[in-house]
Enzyme design. Structure first.
Site: not given
Ligand code: 5RP
Length: 226
Positions: A106, A30-31, A100, A28, A97-98, A87
């Site tokens: 996850e 953007s990556t 998002g 989950t 993480k988290g 993150d």
């Molecule tokens: C979501 C996550 C994402 O993997 C983390 O926030 C990284 O997000 P992004 O790829 O958008 O930088 O843990 O809960």
């Protein structure tokens, strides 16, 4: 290279780890979105015969829209590989993480996979975790209790809200509390402290779970292994 270009590059590289017939966990953020897009493109081209489980409703929806077969974890309880962003990543491959808000699902999907590969751009790599706030998923009713315990632990909790001031809810319908505690010098101890609080469903520290980190930066994609 911009951060978005790095995310696209590492998302594409991660697809190389997915083999024909695999059961794949979709992360989950953007990556992960870049990975899901690249995976769907490869699947359309090569018909990989893969089945997927997603760690959020958003990733499940995206995967299906792009033609991937996305099923529930009860239909596919064991996965070959889980690919997701983070993150923060430290040199021991521990993660926060988290960002998002999906850390509970996850962690469930990561724990169901034989191999967990993390995809990040180089801005996510840190010496010590904690610059990024540590998210906790909290049962609504327990918010005052959990907040008061977190304050006593000096973890500086703040309930996550949307820009319009409304409560941020996870896919499971719980609140998110972000802890602005600064450097986490002993991640295992912090994880124990927060895990033991009644009402905390899960936290965003992923310790000893990662098998490989792919990092995109100016020199292309590098690998970090345990
Ligand atoms: C979501 C996550 C994402 O993997 C983390 O926030 C990284 O997000 P992004 O790829 O958008 O930088 O843990 O809960």
């Amino acid at each position: 290279m911009t951060q978005d270009e790095a995310k696209a590059l590492v998302g594409k590289r991660a697809v190389e780890f997915v083999e024909d017939g695999m059961r794949v966990g979709l992360g989950t953020g953007s990556t992960s979105t870049m990975f899901i897009r690249a995976l769907a493109a490869r699947n359309a081209e090569k018909s990989l015969n893969i089945r997927c489980v997603a760690s959020s409703d958003a990733s499940a929806k995206l995967g299906r829209e792009l033609g991937l077969e996305v099923v529930s974890l009860s239909e596919l309880p064991e996965l070959d590989i889980y690919i997701d962003g983070a993150d923060e990543v430290d040199p021991q491959l521990n993660l926060i993480k988290g960002g998002g808000g999906a850390m509970l699902r996850e962690k469930i999907v990561a724990s169901s996979a034989k191999r967990f590969i993390v995809v990040v751009d180089s801005t996510k790599v840190v010496q010590t975790l904690g610059k990024f706030p540590l998210p906790l998923e909290v049962i609504k009713m327990a918010l005052p209790l959990v907040t008061s315990h977190l304050e006593k632990l000096h973890l500086n909790p703040k309930q996550r809200k949307h820009a319009d001031g409304s409560d941020y809810l996870t896919d499971e319908g719980n609140f998110v509390v972000d802890c602005y505690a600064g450097k986490i010098s002993d991640p295992a101890k912090t994880a124990d402290n927060v895990r033991n609080l009644v009402g905390v469903v899960e936290h965003g520290l992923f310790l000893g779970m990662t098998n490989l980190v792919l990092i995109a930066g100016e020199n292309g994609v590098t690998e970090l292994k345990p």
